[in-house]
Design a protein around this motif. Structure first.
Motif, mmCIF file in Angstrom:
data_model
loop_
_atom_site.group_PDB
_atom_site.id
_atom_site.type_symbol
_atom_site.label_atom_id
_atom_site.label_comp_id
_atom_site.label_asym_id
_atom_site.label_seq_id
_atom_site.Cartn_x
_atom_site.Cartn_y
_atom_site.Cartn_z
ATOM 1 N N ILE A 71 98.868 41.399 40.683
ATOM 2 C CA ILE A 71 98.724 42.401 39.635
ATOM 3 C C ILE A 71 98.231 41.714 38.369
ATOM 4 O O ILE A 71 98.648 40.596 38.044
ATOM 5 N N SER A 72 97.326 42.377 37.655
ATOM 6 C CA SER A 72 96.795 41.813 36.411
ATOM 7 C C SER A 72 96.471 42.959 35.457
ATOM 8 O O SER A 72 96.377 44.123 35.884
ATOM 9 N N ARG A 73 96.314 42.638 34.188
ATOM 10 C CA ARG A 73 95.996 43.674 33.213
ATOM 11 C C ARG A 73 95.003 43.138 32.193
ATOM 12 O O ARG A 73 94.939 41.930 31.917
ATOM 13 N N ASP A 74 94.239 44.051 31.612
ATOM 14 C CA ASP A 74 93.299 43.733 30.539
ATOM 15 C C ASP A 74 93.608 44.683 29.391
ATOM 16 O O ASP A 74 93.231 45.854 29.426
ATOM 17 N N ASN A 75 94.319 44.191 28.404
ATOM 18 C CA ASN A 75 94.741 45.055 27.301
ATOM 19 C C ASN A 75 93.573 45.490 26.414
ATOM 20 O O ASN A 75 93.684 46.476 25.692
ATOM 21 N N ALA A 76 92.479 44.770 26.460
ATOM 22 C CA ALA A 76 91.298 45.180 25.702
ATOM 23 C C ALA A 76 90.620 46.385 26.341
ATOM 24 O O ALA A 76 89.974 47.184 25.653
ATOM 25 N N LYS A 77 90.746 46.495 27.659
ATOM 26 C CA LYS A 77 90.111 47.594 28.389
ATOM 27 C C LYS A 77 91.096 48.679 28.804
ATOM 28 O O LYS A 77 90.701 49.679 29.392
ATOM 29 N N ASN A 78 92.377 48.492 28.515
ATOM 30 C CA ASN A 78 93.418 49.449 28.910
ATOM 31 C C ASN A 78 93.434 49.674 30.422
ATOM 32 O O ASN A 78 93.518 50.813 30.900
ATOM 33 N N THR A 79 93.351 48.592 31.168
ATOM 34 C CA THR A 79 93.343 48.701 32.626
ATOM 35 C C THR A 79 94.377 47.753 33.245
ATOM 36 O O THR A 79 94.705 46.709 32.685
ATOM 37 N N VAL A 80 94.870 48.156 34.405
ATOM 38 C CA VAL A 80 95.724 47.304 35.210
ATOM 39 C C VAL A 80 95.179 47.339 36.629
ATOM 40 O O VAL A 80 94.826 48.410 37.130
ATOM 41 N N ASP A 81 95.059 46.185 37.242
ATOM 42 C CA ASP A 81 94.476 46.070 38.575
ATOM 43 C C ASP A 81 95.507 45.556 39.577
ATOM 44 O O ASP A 81 96.488 44.903 39.207
ATOM 45 N N LEU A 82 95.238 45.859 40.841
ATOM 46 C CA LEU A 82 96.037 45.316 41.933
ATOM 47 C C LEU A 82 95.058 44.765 42.968
ATOM 48 O O LEU A 82 94.377 45.544 43.645
ATOM 49 N N GLN A 83 94.974 43.454 43.045
ATOM 50 C CA GLN A 83 94.142 42.809 44.047
ATOM 51 C C GLN A 83 94.968 42.662 45.311
ATOM 52 O O GLN A 83 96.024 42.030 45.293
ATOM 53 N N MET A 84 94.466 43.248 46.393
ATOM 54 C CA MET A 84 95.218 43.256 47.646
ATOM 55 C C MET A 84 94.435 42.470 48.692
ATOM 56 O O MET A 84 93.303 42.847 49.031
ATOM 57 N N ASN A 85 95.013 41.391 49.155
ATOM 58 C CA ASN A 85 94.379 40.517 50.148
ATOM 59 C C ASN A 85 95.181 40.510 51.445
ATOM 60 O O ASN A 85 96.346 40.918 51.462
ATOM 61 N N SER A 86 94.548 40.044 52.503
ATOM 62 C CA SER A 86 95.217 39.945 53.815
ATOM 63 C C SER A 86 95.929 41.243 54.160
ATOM 64 O O SER A 86 97.104 41.234 54.560
ATOM 65 N N LEU A 87 95.236 42.339 54.012
ATOM 66 C CA LEU A 87 95.845 43.647 54.207
ATOM 67 C C LEU A 87 96.278 43.858 55.647
ATOM 68 O O LEU A 87 95.626 43.397 56.598
ATOM 69 N N LYS A 88 97.383 44.575 55.788
ATOM 70 C CA LYS A 88 97.976 44.873 57.088
ATOM 71 C C LYS A 88 98.034 46.385 57.278
ATOM 72 O O LYS A 88 98.076 47.131 56.297
ATOM 73 N N PRO A 89 98.093 46.829 58.516
ATOM 74 C CA PRO A 89 98.211 48.284 58.735
ATOM 75 C C PRO A 89 99.407 48.898 58.009
ATOM 76 O O PRO A 89 99.328 50.045 57.548
ATOM 77 N N GLU A 90 100.471 48.154 57.876
ATOM 78 C CA GLU A 90 101.659 48.681 57.189
ATOM 79 C C GLU A 90 101.477 48.808 55.680
ATOM 80 O O GLU A 90 102.348 49.329 54.999
ATOM 81 N N ASP A 91 100.367 48.330 55.161
ATOM 82 C CA ASP A 91 100.054 48.552 53.742
ATOM 83 C C ASP A 91 99.408 49.922 53.512
ATOM 84 O O ASP A 91 99.182 50.309 52.358
ATOM 85 N N THR A 92 99.120 50.628 54.577
ATOM 86 C CA THR A 92 98.526 51.956 54.459
ATOM 87 C C THR A 92 99.458 52.895 53.711
ATOM 88 O O THR A 92 100.623 53.046 54.077
ATOM 89 N N ALA A 93 98.960 53.487 52.637
ATOM 90 C CA ALA A 93 99.771 54.363 51.798
ATOM 91 C C ALA A 93 98.897 54.937 50.689
ATOM 92 O O ALA A 93 97.762 54.486 50.487
#
Length: 120
Positions: free
Chosen positions: A70-92
């Protein structure tokens, strides 16, 4: 009025990556902690990750540690979630949330959600 708008969801194969983004408006973004939650079919919404107001403190649920960032950019008012090595159980459906203060405790506002499907 707080608005949180998620983007970046989609279909990805197991082992792949996706990056979710949440754009916030309506409150001073930089003074609030942010979080990501997810809800799989037939299950309750669960906490995934959170980040404090300046980004110094992050927390993750055990099942995503070492795979999600998880990361955020307060200048852009955004928060990101980088998801790697995804698994079927991450489906949601993944939801962005804004907290009640500078350090994460509980959600005050929710986005509308974005679907992530991990399947071959």
């Amino acid at each position: 009025q707080v608005q949180l708008v998620e983007s970046g969801g989609g279909l990805v194969q197991p082992g792949g990556s996706l990056r979710l983004s949440c754009a916030a408006s309506g409150r001073t973004f930089s003074t609030y902690a942010m979080g990501w939650f997810r809800q799989a079919p037939g299950k309750e919404r669960e906490f995934v990750a959170s980040i404090s107001w300046r980004g110094y403190t992050t927390r993750y649920t055990d099942s995503v540690k070492g795979r999600f960032i998880i990361s955020r950019d307060n200048a852009k008012n955004t928060v990101d979630l980088q998801m790697n090595s995804l698994k079927p159980e991450d489906t949601a459906v993944y939801y962005c949330a804004q907290g009640t203060g500078p350090v994460w405790s509980s959600p005050a506002y929710w986005g509308q959600g974005t679907q992530v499907t991990v399947s071959s």
